[in-house]
Scaffold this motif. Structure first.
Motif, PDB file in Angstrom:
ATOM      1  N   ILE A  87     -48.872 131.856 -73.984  1.00 32.51           N
ATOM      2  CA  ILE A  87     -50.056 132.888 -74.587  1.00 32.51           C
ATOM      3  C   ILE A  87     -51.542 132.586 -74.212  1.00 32.51           C
ATOM      4  O   ILE A  87     -52.507 132.846 -74.846  1.00 32.51           O
ATOM      5  N   LYS A  89     -53.312 132.742 -71.733  1.00 30.38           N
ATOM      6  CA  LYS A  89     -54.012 133.842 -70.973  1.00 30.38           C
ATOM      7  C   LYS A  89     -54.667 134.543 -72.003  1.00 30.38           C
ATOM      8  O   LYS A  89     -55.821 135.399 -71.502  1.00 30.38           O
ATOM      9  N   ASN A  90     -54.138 134.795 -73.226  1.00 26.73           N
ATOM     10  CA  ASN A  90     -54.643 135.650 -74.104  1.00 26.73           C
ATOM     11  C   ASN A  90     -55.826 134.913 -74.906  1.00 26.73           C
ATOM     12  O   ASN A  90     -56.548 135.746 -75.472  1.00 26.73           O
ATOM     13  N   SER A  94     -61.766 134.627 -74.838  1.00 30.00           N
ATOM     14  CA  SER A  94     -62.384 134.502 -76.037  1.00 30.00           C
ATOM     15  C   SER A  94     -63.199 133.345 -76.379  1.00 30.00           C
ATOM     16  O   SER A  94     -64.019 133.196 -77.238  1.00 30.00           O
ATOM     17  N   THR A 129     -57.988 134.769 -65.919  1.00 34.26           N
ATOM     18  CA  THR A 129     -59.114 135.275 -66.702  1.00 34.26           C
ATOM     19  C   THR A 129     -60.507 135.391 -66.091  1.00 34.26           C
ATOM     20  O   THR A 129     -61.275 135.977 -66.209  1.00 34.26           O
TER      21      THR A 129
END
Length: 300
Positions: A87, A89-90, A94, A129
């Protein structure tokens, strides 16, 4: 026409924006769990806190007065990711990027069966990203953690791992440095690198080591395919070459589980340790993936 106060305000805003960019950087640490990321960062930031397990994402920063800019302070923003790599990449989108951006991937050299998966997952997340974000220029640095264990591995295994890491670094114009919290010289070297990217002019270029029998330190732009000893390769070719010798398999085989206890059979602890070390190499070559440190703990 702008008034004098308006012109002054605009000039101040432009100056502050420039100072913010020129006197700050962002460092993001990702990679294997329990490999020493927090320990290294605490050392770099002069923190005396006992490292604890990192949650999904943690932030810290360092400041240093820039003598050339009067009393202006250089700020180094440090982000550390401790969650699951699938996860990552998520999470990366941010992270706010201020100034130069260094993406540091630390792999566990003592767990060679999972090394490729860690390296590939972290780099793929970086590419996904930032590949299309032209405003964000990312510099990759590969850290090889737990070198104190890796240095005792078979020479051919060390050569293969070093060849893989150097090939990936060459493809992504990255730097490499091997690290262990238990070897002061490697701690010093890693801290100097972090200080260089956090408060200096980037990765120091004065120290280099290409020999796979020694802890690698290879600044970007100083290696070549000829030096590595392989033909120019794509990432898929590097992956195929690596996995042909060390296939991915992180599951403990039943044979390995039954055999662990059998190796604690010598009257001298030193012999137990040497047998454990050799057995670790065999485990990694077959289907097991447990660090030497964990195994030695089980022995005692």
């Amino acid at each position: 026409m702008l008034s004098i106060p308006e012109i002054a305000t605009r000039l101040v805003d432009e100056t502050l924006t420039k100072v913010s960019e020129d006197n700050s950087c962002t460092i993001c640490f990702v990679g294997s769990s329990s490999v020493g990321k927090s320990t290294l960062l605490n050392s770099f930031l002069d923190k005396n806190d006992t490292p604890r397990e990192t949650l999904v994402m943690e932030y810290s920063f360092g400041r240093k007065t820039n003598q050339k800019q009067g009393m202006e302070k250089t700020i180094c923003h440090v982000w550390e990711y401790g969650g699951k790599l699938d996860i990552l990449k998520n999470i990366l989108p941010s992270i706010p990027v201020n100034g130069k951006y260094y993406y540091c991937v630390m792999v566990d050299l003592a767990k060679i069966k999972s090394l490729w998966n860690t390296l590939e997952s972290c780099i793929q997340a970086m590419v996904n990203t930032y590949a299309e974000q032209k405003s964000v220029l990312v510099e990759l640095i590969i850290f090889g953690g737990k070198y104190d264990l890796f240095k005792n591995y078979d020479a051919e295994i060390k050569k293969l791992i070093c060849t893989t890491l150097r090939s990936v670094a060459l493809l992504f114009n990255a730097s490499i440095v091997f690290y262990s919290s238990k070897e002061p010289s490697l701690v010093r070297r890693a801290k100097e690198l972090l200080h260089g990217i956090g408060f200096g002019n980037g990765v120091p270029n004065k120290e280099r080591m290409f020999n796979f029998s020694k802890p690698l330190i290879i600044p970007k732009g100083t290696d070549s395919w000829d030096n590595i000893g392989v033909t120019a390769s794509t990432l898929e070719q590097v992956k195929a070459r690596h996995l042909s010798r060390i296939p991915l398999d992180t599951e403990l085989s039943s044979v390995g589980e039954r055999t662990i206890g059998a190796h604690h059979a010598h009257p001298e602890p030193s012999l137990d340790s040497k047998v454990a070390m050799k057995y670790e190499e065999l485990r990694n070559l077959d289907s097991l993936d447990i660090s030497l440190g964990d195994y030695l703990i089980d022995l005692h």
